[in-house]
Design a protein around this motif. Structure first.
Motif, short mmCIF file in Angstrom:
data_model
loop_
_atom_site.label_atom_id
_atom_site.label_comp_id
_atom_site.label_asym_id
_atom_site.label_seq_id
_atom_site.Cartn_x
_atom_site.Cartn_y
_atom_site.Cartn_z
N GLN A 41 0.83 -1.21 0.00
CA GLN A 41 0.00 0.00 0.00
C GLN A 41 0.86 1.26 0.00
O GLN A 41 0.49 2.27 -0.60
N LYS A 42 2.02 1.20 0.66
CA LYS A 42 2.91 2.35 0.69
C LYS A 42 3.41 2.69 -0.71
O LYS A 42 3.51 3.86 -1.10
N VAL A 43 3.70 1.64 -1.48
CA VAL A 43 4.14 1.85 -2.87
C VAL A 43 3.02 2.49 -3.68
O VAL A 43 3.22 3.45 -4.43
N ARG A 44 1.78 1.97 -3.49
CA ARG A 44 0.64 2.49 -4.26
C ARG A 44 0.33 3.94 -3.90
O ARG A 44 -0.17 4.70 -4.72
N GLU A 51 -6.18 5.34 -2.42
CA GLU A 51 -6.52 5.39 -1.00
C GLU A 51 -6.55 3.96 -0.46
O GLU A 51 -7.16 3.07 -1.07
N SER A 52 -5.88 3.75 0.67
CA SER A 52 -5.83 2.40 1.25
C SER A 52 -6.88 2.24 2.35
O SER A 52 -7.37 3.22 2.92
N ARG A 72 -13.49 -3.67 4.43
CA ARG A 72 -12.47 -2.70 4.02
C ARG A 72 -11.72 -3.20 2.80
O ARG A 72 -11.11 -4.26 2.84
N ALA A 73 -11.79 -2.44 1.73
CA ALA A 73 -11.01 -2.75 0.53
C ALA A 73 -9.56 -2.35 0.79
O ALA A 73 -9.29 -1.30 1.36
N ASP A 74 -8.63 -3.18 0.35
CA ASP A 74 -7.22 -2.89 0.61
C ASP A 74 -6.78 -1.59 -0.06
O ASP A 74 -5.97 -0.85 0.49
N GLY A 75 -7.31 -1.32 -1.25
CA GLY A 75 -6.94 -0.08 -1.92
C GLY A 75 -7.90 0.26 -3.04
O GLY A 75 -8.42 -0.64 -3.72
N ILE A 76 -8.15 1.55 -3.24
CA ILE A 76 -9.02 2.01 -4.33
C ILE A 76 -8.35 3.20 -5.02
O ILE A 76 -7.88 4.13 -4.36
N THR A 77 -8.31 3.12 -6.35
CA THR A 77 -7.88 4.27 -7.16
C THR A 77 -9.11 4.79 -7.89
O THR A 77 -9.73 4.06 -8.67
N ILE A 85 -10.25 -1.30 -7.89
CA ILE A 85 -10.23 -1.82 -6.51
C ILE A 85 -9.19 -2.92 -6.43
O ILE A 85 -9.21 -3.86 -7.24
N GLU A 86 -8.29 -2.79 -5.46
CA GLU A 86 -7.25 -3.79 -5.29
C GLU A 86 -7.51 -4.63 -4.03
O GLU A 86 -7.79 -4.09 -2.97
N GLU A 87 -7.43 -5.92 -4.20
CA GLU A 87 -7.49 -6.86 -3.06
C GLU A 87 -6.16 -7.58 -2.98
O GLU A 87 -5.71 -8.19 -3.96
N ILE A 88 -5.50 -7.48 -1.82
CA ILE A 88 -4.18 -8.08 -1.63
C ILE A 88 -4.32 -9.38 -0.84
O ILE A 88 -4.95 -9.40 0.23
N LYS A 89 -3.76 -10.45 -1.34
CA LYS A 89 -3.77 -11.74 -0.65
C LYS A 89 -2.33 -12.23 -0.51
O LYS A 89 -1.50 -12.04 -1.41
N THR A 90 -2.04 -12.88 0.62
CA THR A 90 -0.70 -13.42 0.85
C THR A 90 -0.79 -14.89 1.20
O THR A 90 -1.71 -15.33 1.91
N SER A 91 0.16 -15.66 0.68
CA SER A 91 0.21 -17.09 0.97
C SER A 91 1.58 -17.60 0.53
O SER A 91 2.37 -16.85 -0.04
N ASP A 92 1.85 -18.87 0.84
CA ASP A 92 3.13 -19.47 0.43
C ASP A 92 3.03 -20.24 -0.87
O ASP A 92 4.05 -20.56 -1.48
#
Length: 791
Positions: A41-44, A51-52, A72-77, A85-92
């Motif tokens: 989000q900092k990069v965006r 807006e995050s 809460r949406a992770d980010g919207i431009t 609308i950006e949705e961020i997911k993390t996994s291995d």
């Protein structure tokens, strides 16, 4: 009353299908995920239109009731003519290995955000949905996009709500039935006991005022009904929708179940569920079976909804046996089934760890604050040590050598890869040992987190997540899993390390042990309690109250209430032997006096007696001396390891109307010092030898030093209070009903000092100091003679 429904909860409940696969990426912590989110989000945010953490909500009507669907949406431009609308997911897992259903859930969540955004901005014809996937193991980022318009998103959302409405309607019907029954339900006894009405009123007010309340309710108050009854009454008035009854012991959970059953007998219609630990409720045929071969996990989500409908339609009190019955019937894993069923229950009875443990808390309920929830926390004095354990971790070096030896005997590429990664961990241990040896130390305490070890173990965990999935079942794999889970815990706790922690590095022979010690978990407990509307924290022993409020996170934001004992104070005689010292140096000199004092207590009246000691060694020392001096007395003793059957056989010897005297030697803080109920004349005397101070140790000294710096009360917080609570609990075995009577004998002159008498609860204020054996003999005889005169 408008009810909130989380977007993720909605999507996952409706769209989840297929197999139940135990999370492969369990090493990927929520904290780590949040850190990655912030990084991206900092990069965006370099884009002024970005807006995050954008809060989105929409109102819907289901079953003629209003609901707020929000998240809460992770980010919207957002610009005049475009929305993303950006949705961020993390996994291995690699992105291309994610299951179809996992992707459907990811996209489902962002589609709901897209629907709400287009509702808020009808001038926009479409929205771009962006799924940003961060693979933790190699930090690879995959971005996928879909562009959808009003028609597609309107249909998707309508279909979602249509299916969910069945469950909303079911829950609404259940709640209406619940509320109607609560309004008619009377108090389940003919009258309130002394103190019960006051306690019930305090609990009810704490819910209305959205407060946190600490309550000391001595034995006999009936604290379970005094908390559940008013809380359920408040639920019937829609002041709260869900109660969590949290406790440390299985026996206390059974009492809560029985209390609900009692109210059900008076007309209560409420869905209650008792959660049982995973390793205890899983079927035998599930043990040691991988998920992809487990019939209770294969197709789990395809059978879940029929199973839930069947269960909720036919059962109110959902105990372990009920869960197992329906899980068998529908071939679903009983542990996961109980968690899914809990979403529809009004009362959830469970262990402390489901709210407080950072490793296993219920993510279904406790990701963010929900004022529908209220917490009732029983026997809360146990939470002090339990919470320290929950927020502490240790990792030993010793298993590494054995694992490497086993791995060297396996000539495969996978074994070589494993050895390479584990040797990196060993090297960090070696470096830490070298520092100790150079300083000629066997132990080191530091306020710094063991960052290098945490980072190396984190990389080891990332490797193991993929490596284990590719291995066939074997004893070696089981051994590696044990160390992996230990490592996983250490890394997760390391993410919480702050000023309330110390790192303790100990050289144990040739091997190192590294411990992350949480000295003060109060702020973590406070954060957990803040996830609900409020809480009642209660126990028979919360003296002194300011200590418990401090260590349990409530000194500045809670109320306190202490009830008097409902039993006549003259039913117990509290005697303090001023002539006995039990400090370690004095024990050999006071042994004969203790033996004589115990014999004096028991000779005045035939019956059953409990004698408590601070350690097994001290217990054995006095027991052996007592048996030599008084071979005619029946003596039994608590053993170090006692299974349920052995415990029950021990207690069965405390018979009613005994024709001979029985003396049982037990350990303070052990299995017989709390949670047992020997009513009437099954127990007529309790002796406590010493003030029960925990043994001197480096870790207790760290707690002492921490609180000395915090409030100048280090010895009290580290040693005196924990020990005295064990004394109160042990002595509390004596008077369990209004007809019980007997003697509490405190064998240590320290009990008579102001340091201790100021801690005595109100119903101990009639204590007597005894200066000699003849005086003790007279006092004991006078007490029992007085009881005969009364009768």
């Amino acid at each position: 009353m408008t009810t909130k429904i989380g977007i993720r909860q909605l999507v996952e409940f409706v769209l989840r299908s297929g197999d139940l696969v135990e999370t492969k990426n369990s090493q990927n912590t929520a904290l780590n995920g949040a850190r990655i989110h912030r990084r991206l989000q900092k990069v965006r945010s370099k884009n002024d239109d970005y807006e995050s953490e954008v809060y989105l909500k929409t109102d819907v009507t289901m079953n003629d009731n209003q609901y707020v669907i929000s998240g809460r949406a992770d980010g919207i431009t957002l610009t005049k003519d475009k929305a993303l609308i950006e949705e961020i997911k993390t996994s291995d897992q690699p992105y291309d290995e994610l299951s179809d259903n996992t992707l459907e859930l990811y996209w489902g969540q962002v589609k709901v955000y897209g629907y709400i955004l287009l509702q808020e901005h009808p001038e926009l014809k479409h929205v771009t949905l962006q799924l940003t996937y961060f693979q933790v193991s190699n930090e690879e980022v995959t971005i996928d996009e879909q562009t959808l318009g009003h028609e597609e998103l309107d249909k998707f959302f309508e279909d979602l709500i249509t299916e969910y409405e069945y469950w909303i309607t079911l829950r609404a019907k259940l709640r209406k039935t619940r509320n109607d029954s609560i309004k008619k339900m009377p108090f389940p006894f003919d009258k309130f006991r002394a103190g019960q009405h006051e306690m019930a009123a305090a609990v009810y007010k704490s819910i209305l005022l959205e407060k946190r309340l600490f309550v000391e309710a001595p034995t006999g108050t009936g604290k379970t009904i005094s908390t559940l009854f008013p809380a359920i009454k408040a639920m019937g008035e829609e002041k709260v929708q869900r109660l969590f009854y949290l406790t440390a012991k299985q026996s206390t959970r059974h009492v809560a179940e029985e209390t609900v059953e009692l109210m059900a007998g008076k007309g209560l219609k409420l869905k209650s569920i008792t959660l049982t630990a995973k390793d205890k409720i899983r079927f035998p045929e599930e043990q040691d079976v991988p998920p992809e071969e487990n019939p209770y996990m294969i197709g789990y989500y395809d059978r879940l909804k029929p199973a839930l409908s069947d269960l909720l339609t036919n059962e109110d009190a959902i105990t372990r046996s009920v869960i197992e019955k329906y899980a068998k019937k529908h071939t679903v894993d009983p542990f996961e089934f109980s968690l899914d069923a809990s979403l529809f229950c009004d009362l959830i009875i469970c262990d402390y760890n489901y709210l407080f443990d950072p490793l296993v808390y219920l993510q279904r309920f406790f990701v963010e604050k929900d004022t529908d929830n209220f917490f009732l926390i029983d026997e809360v004095h146990n939470l002090v040590s339990r919470s320290r354990d929950m927020y502490s971790a240790e990792i030993p070096e010793a298993p590494i050598a054995k694992l490497l030896k086993e791995a060297r005997a396996i000539d495969t590429k996978a074994s070589e890869d494993f050895q390479k990664q584990l040797k990196k961990v060993r090297r960090v241990f070696t470096q830490m040992k070298k520092v100790l040896k150079e300083d000629d130390q066997e132990e080191k305490i530091t306020s710094d987190a063991p960052e290098k070890l945490i980072n190396t173990l984190g990389k080891f965990n990332d490797f193991m997540g993929d490596w284990m999935a590719e291995q066939k079942p074997s004893d070696f794999l089981d051994d590696t899993k044990d160390y992996f889970f230990n490592s996983l815990t250490f890394v997760k706790i390391g993410a919480l390390f702050d000023d309330s922690y110390k790192t303790r590095i100990v050289l144990d022979g040739k091997n190192l042990v590294v411990k992350e010690l949480c000295l003060d978990p109060s702020h973590f407990i406070n954060e957990s309690l803040n996830l609900g509307l409020g809480a009642v924290l209660f126990s028979a022993t919360l003296s002194p109250m300011d200590y418990y409020r401090s260590v349990l996170g409530g000194i500045d934001n809670s109320l306190a209430y202490q009830l008097p004992s409902p039993f006549p104070v003259q039913n117990q005689e509290i005697l303090i032997t001023q002539y006995i010292q039990t400090t370690y140096r004095q024990r050999q000199f006071s042994q004969d006096s203790i033996v004589q004092s115990l014999n004096t207590m028991i000779t005045s009246k035939t019956g059953n007696y409990l004698c408590f000691f601070p350690s097994y060694s001290y217990l054995k020392q006095v027991k052996d001396a007592f048996e030599i001096a008084h071979p005619e007395v029946d003596v039994i003793a608590q053993q170090g390891e006692m299974e349920n059957q052995a415990r029950q056989e021990f207690l069965d010897q405390f018979t009613e109307n005994p024709d001979h005297t029985l003396v049982a030697f037990c350990v303070l803080g052990g299995i017989f010092s709390e949670g047992i109920d020997l009513r009437g004349d099954r127990l007529i005397g309790v002796a406590v030898v010493s003030v029960g101070l925990p043994g001197l140790s480096a870790e207790n000294n760290l707690i002492r030093d921490y609180y000395d710096a915090e409030n100048g009360r280090g010895f009290e917080y580290a040693y005196q209070m924990p020990g005295f609570n064990n004394v109160l609990q042990a002595a509390g075995r004596l008077i369990r009903s209004s007809h019980d009577a007997g003697i509490i004998l405190l064998l240590d002159q320290r009990f008579g000092s102001a340091r201790y008498t100021q801690l005595f609860p109100q119903h101990w204020r009639n204590y007597r100091r005894v200066s000699s054996l003849p005086q003790l003999d007279a006092d004991v005889h006078n007490f029992w003679r007085g009881r005969q005169d009364e009768n």
